[in-house]
Scaffold this active site. Sequence first.
Site, PDB file in Angstrom:
ATOM      1  CB  SER A  45      -0.886   0.018   1.244  1.00 36.35           C
ATOM      2  OG  SER A  45      -1.545   1.277   1.369  1.00 36.35           O
ATOM      3  CE1 TYR A  58      -4.265  -2.465   4.601  1.00 38.32           C
ATOM      4  CE2 TYR A  58      -3.453  -0.304   3.902  1.00 38.32           C
ATOM      5  CZ  TYR A  58      -3.929  -1.575   3.596  1.00 38.32           C
ATOM      6  OH  TYR A  58      -4.059  -1.950   2.283  1.00 38.32           O
ATOM      7  CB  ALA A  60       2.881  -0.856  11.195  1.00 32.26           C
ATOM      8  CB  ALA A  61       0.354  -4.627   8.383  1.00 30.87           C
ATOM      9  CE  LYS A  62      -1.661  -4.181   2.788  1.00 25.97           C
ATOM     10  NZ  LYS A  62      -1.787  -5.373   1.962  1.00 25.97           N
ATOM     11  CB  ILE A  90      -8.400   0.456  -4.853  1.00 26.59           C
ATOM     12  CG1 ILE A  90      -6.879   0.447  -5.057  1.00 26.59           C
ATOM     13  CG2 ILE A  90      -9.110  -0.088  -6.090  1.00 26.59           C
ATOM     14  CD1 ILE A  90      -6.300  -0.942  -5.149  1.00 26.59           C
TER      15      ILE A  90
END
Length: 158
Positions: A45, A58, A60-62, A90
């Site tokens: 992302s 989110y 951090a995860a990406k 999106i």
Amino acid sequence: KQIQNIELDEITEVIQGNLVGAFMVTNLILPKIKPKQGAIVNIASGLAHYARPNFGSYSAAKAGLISLTKTLALEIAPDVRVNAVAPSAIDTDFVRGGAGRTKVEPLDIDFNMIAKTTPLKRVATPEDIVGPIMFLLSDASQYMTGQVLWMNGGIYMP
């Protein structure tokens, strides 16, 4: 939510789904990929590098997924190429709160503002992301590994 308001189980769920899930799938498929014929494309992302308020877990995860992509690209080369696509927001039913999201409210995303501030003057659609993914999976990108394609209409140019 702001990071200080996120419960441990919430951030764990986001990291499990976005980072640990990719790790697990990769470990399952690697033995099935023929050497020097395979490619993996992770879906990261733009939020991985373009931090925005209320998307901390989110993001951090990406960001972790991008690091995983680069590490895998080094570790499993030259047998398998590993790259990522990092789109901006999106316009999907999922983002708007549909598509099986029963316990989650629609994300607070102002699509009109995004379109106005994006050089291409529109929000991404799923179709905008398919082409770059297919490119990274094809022989046309056979000399690419460890790269991230930022798919965002020009709103962020790292």
